[in-house]
Design a protein around this motif. Sequence first.
Motif, PDB file in Angstrom:
ATOM      1  N   GLY A 111      30.931  31.266 147.965  1.00 23.42           N
ATOM      2  CA  GLY A 111      31.400  32.633 147.805  1.00 23.42           C
ATOM      3  C   GLY A 111      31.113  33.200 146.430  1.00 23.42           C
ATOM      4  O   GLY A 111      30.762  32.481 145.499  1.00 23.42           O
ATOM      5  N   ARG A 112      31.283  34.513 146.314  1.00 26.58           N
ATOM      6  CA  ARG A 112      30.957  35.207 145.074  1.00 26.58           C
ATOM      7  C   ARG A 112      32.034  34.981 144.002  1.00 26.58           C
ATOM      8  O   ARG A 112      31.727  34.742 142.843  1.00 26.58           O
ATOM      9  CB  ARG A 112      30.832  36.713 145.312  1.00 26.58           C
ATOM     10  N   ARG A 113      33.293  35.111 144.394  1.00 23.96           N
ATOM     11  CA  ARG A 113      34.379  35.147 143.406  1.00 23.96           C
ATOM     12  C   ARG A 113      34.436  33.876 142.570  1.00 23.96           C
ATOM     13  O   ARG A 113      34.552  33.936 141.337  1.00 23.96           O
ATOM     14  CB  ARG A 113      35.713  35.370 144.130  1.00 23.96           C
ATOM     15  N   ILE A 114      34.355  32.712 143.195  1.00 23.91           N
ATOM     16  CA  ILE A 114      34.471  31.467 142.447  1.00 23.91           C
ATOM     17  C   ILE A 114      33.293  31.314 141.480  1.00 23.91           C
ATOM     18  O   ILE A 114      33.450  30.798 140.365  1.00 23.91           O
ATOM     19  CB  ILE A 114      34.560  30.248 143.409  1.00 23.91           C
ATOM     20  N   ILE A 115      32.117  31.799 141.874  1.00 23.14           N
ATOM     21  CA  ILE A 115      30.951  31.750 140.992  1.00 23.14           C
ATOM     22  C   ILE A 115      31.175  32.643 139.778  1.00 23.14           C
ATOM     23  O   ILE A 115      30.890  32.264 138.633  1.00 23.14           O
ATOM     24  CB  ILE A 115      29.673  32.175 141.739  1.00 23.14           C
ATOM     25  N   TYR A 116      31.726  33.850 140.005  1.00 23.92           N
ATOM     26  CA  TYR A 116      32.016  34.744 138.889  1.00 23.92           C
ATOM     27  C   TYR A 116      33.016  34.129 137.912  1.00 23.92           C
ATOM     28  O   TYR A 116      32.840  34.169 136.700  1.00 23.92           O
ATOM     29  CB  TYR A 116      32.590  36.067 139.401  1.00 23.92           C
ATOM     30  N   ILE A 117      34.093  33.577 138.459  1.00 30.07           N
ATOM     31  CA  ILE A 117      35.156  33.034 137.606  1.00 30.07           C
ATOM     32  C   ILE A 117      34.635  31.863 136.770  1.00 30.07           C
ATOM     33  O   ILE A 117      34.832  31.803 135.554  1.00 30.07           O
ATOM     34  CB  ILE A 117      36.360  32.609 138.458  1.00 30.07           C
ATOM     35  N   LEU A 118      33.958  30.927 137.430  1.00 24.66           N
ATOM     36  CA  LEU A 118      33.423  29.780 136.700  1.00 24.66           C
ATOM     37  C   LEU A 118      32.338  30.219 135.715  1.00 24.66           C
ATOM     38  O   LEU A 118      32.268  29.709 134.587  1.00 24.66           O
ATOM     39  CB  LEU A 118      32.856  28.753 137.687  1.00 24.66           C
ATOM     40  N   SER A 119      31.501  31.155 136.134  1.00 23.63           N
ATOM     41  CA  SER A 119      30.422  31.628 135.268  1.00 23.63           C
ATOM     42  C   SER A 119      30.966  32.211 133.978  1.00 23.63           C
ATOM     43  O   SER A 119      30.559  31.816 132.878  1.00 23.63           O
ATOM     44  CB  SER A 119      29.596  32.678 136.019  1.00 23.63           C
ATOM     45  N   PHE A 120      31.909  33.158 134.083  1.00 22.19           N
ATOM     46  CA  PHE A 120      32.402  33.806 132.873  1.00 22.19           C
ATOM     47  C   PHE A 120      33.349  32.907 132.076  1.00 22.19           C
ATOM     48  O   PHE A 120      33.490  33.076 130.868  1.00 22.19           O
ATOM     49  CB  PHE A 120      33.076  35.135 133.228  1.00 22.19           C
ATOM     50  N   THR A 121      33.988  31.955 132.748  1.00 30.31           N
ATOM     51  CA  THR A 121      34.814  30.996 132.009  1.00 30.31           C
ATOM     52  C   THR A 121      33.941  30.142 131.096  1.00 30.31           C
ATOM     53  O   THR A 121      34.240  29.970 129.899  1.00 30.31           O
ATOM     54  CB  THR A 121      35.598  30.101 132.972  1.00 30.31           C
ATOM     55  N   PHE A 122      32.856  29.607 131.650  1.00 26.84           N
ATOM     56  CA  PHE A 122      31.941  28.804 130.833  1.00 26.84           C
ATOM     57  C   PHE A 122      31.170  29.681 129.837  1.00 26.84           C
ATOM     58  O   PHE A 122      30.880  29.250 128.721  1.00 26.84           O
ATOM     59  CB  PHE A 122      30.973  28.037 131.732  1.00 26.84           C
TER      60      PHE A 122
END
Length: 519
Positions: A111-122
């Motif tokens: 999904g999109r949301r988990i990728i966004y969250i992990l992406s911007f967290t890192f």
Amino acid sequence: MAAHPDGIVSKNDGDAESVLKGSRNIVGWNGPDDPANPLNFHRFRKWVIALICSTGALCVACSSSIYTATYDGLEKDFDVNEITAIAGLTLFVFGMGAGPMLYAPLSEFYGRRIIYILSFTFYLAFQFPVGFGTNITSVLVNRLLSGLSGSAFMSVAGGTVSDLFSKEEIGKPMMVFTAAPFLGPSIGPLLGNFITYKLQWRWVIYVMMMWTGAMLGLILLFVPETYAPVLLRWKAKKLRQQTGKKQLYAPIENIERSVIGTVVFSCKRPFQLLFLEPMVFCLCLFTAILLGIMYLFFQAFPLVFENNHGFQKQLVGLTFMGLLTGCICGVLTEPFWKSLYHHLSVRYGSGRPEFRLPQVMAGAIFTPIGIFWFAFTTYKSVPYIVPIISALPFGLGIILVFSGVFTYLVEAYRPYAASALAANGFLRSSFAAIFPLFSVPMYDKLGYVWASALLGFLCLGCMPFPFLFYKFGPYLRKRSRFAWTNQDEETSQIKREEPSAESLPDNEQTQDRDIEMAP
């Protein structure tokens, strides 16, 4: 085909266990007006999500070029030369190009949301060693990791926009998203030089960390999951728990593919298109050279305006206003090109992909005009406003070329649209990473005039591509094993509504719109 109230796809309203394409118990939406379907979100909510995702792409793109304001501080604090400092820009841009090859397929699984969250967290985490780093190695390594982490918004965000808007609505939000990666690099030097005028170079990174943290908060609060196959998988899981029917499943759960296999395949096909398709290679080469020149200007503009026109450091960023204005003007021309495409389609009876190329032709003319204008007005005797204005036609041209090439690749290579765009993204990011490295030596050796003119000649060499493909494109596509053929064009008005088998989700309601747009 009707949808059962509990979300199970059914041939008959009262039949909860029916057959769909030979399979039973497939979970779907509760009719066309199901509020859980992202297509049915309120229009205001859709735009909020789209703007947050587009701003995320703007943030990452701005981070690539705002770093140019740190060169003097890096050289002084870490006792390194300018080429080593510039490497932080090239590594970040290379990461931006390589990251989507991984994030795009992962978003189709998780999904999109988990990728966004992990992406911007890192992305936020890797900026800390840059801002607080005590040696140049730490800065360079973490710049690369920052680019890799933040690049999710350069590809996956286009999918989110397509999840939310129908074909009739998607033009304006997609235009906003497409413009963000080009406006970001233009804003970066302007913002960065004003920061370093009064503050230490590390504050450039601190400001980007604040922006990233704010974006992460907005994502957590306002950006839900929008990828339909993943939403239906969650729904199927919930129904299995509520009903005890273990045989219920979503379409995505019936796909026999592994994450690793999909990632490997997603990396293979773009290179096949790049090296086996002359149209893909030539158009991608053109966009790669243009983006490389754009990033090279981040070094060239300070040289010209500081040395020839006596600009102070904090004012050099203002010289990019011409480029920024040109990019905005390019975005505003979108209704004209849409109207021209419709006119050509009506006149010739079919919407050929080549009808997207007139705007690339126009861009191919504007870009060398802007570069030669800049080259031959870099003299001290010429008022500084003249070379600043020269960046306007270049910015206009680069938007026209990129938007036209993106759309052409999607339509001409419809079954492999995501791979064609991935090939474009990889090649142009590679050029954007390499060009700044030789900018300073080239300008020192050739001089401001002929170093800039050389870039103009590169653009002139690419100028014939869109004109040739407008004329010979149908013939080349007919001989291609990847592109649409002339036979396809006979029913193009229908087929243009069909999904891209490679890049689209399995849910039929969103299948025709989910092409990962990566500028």
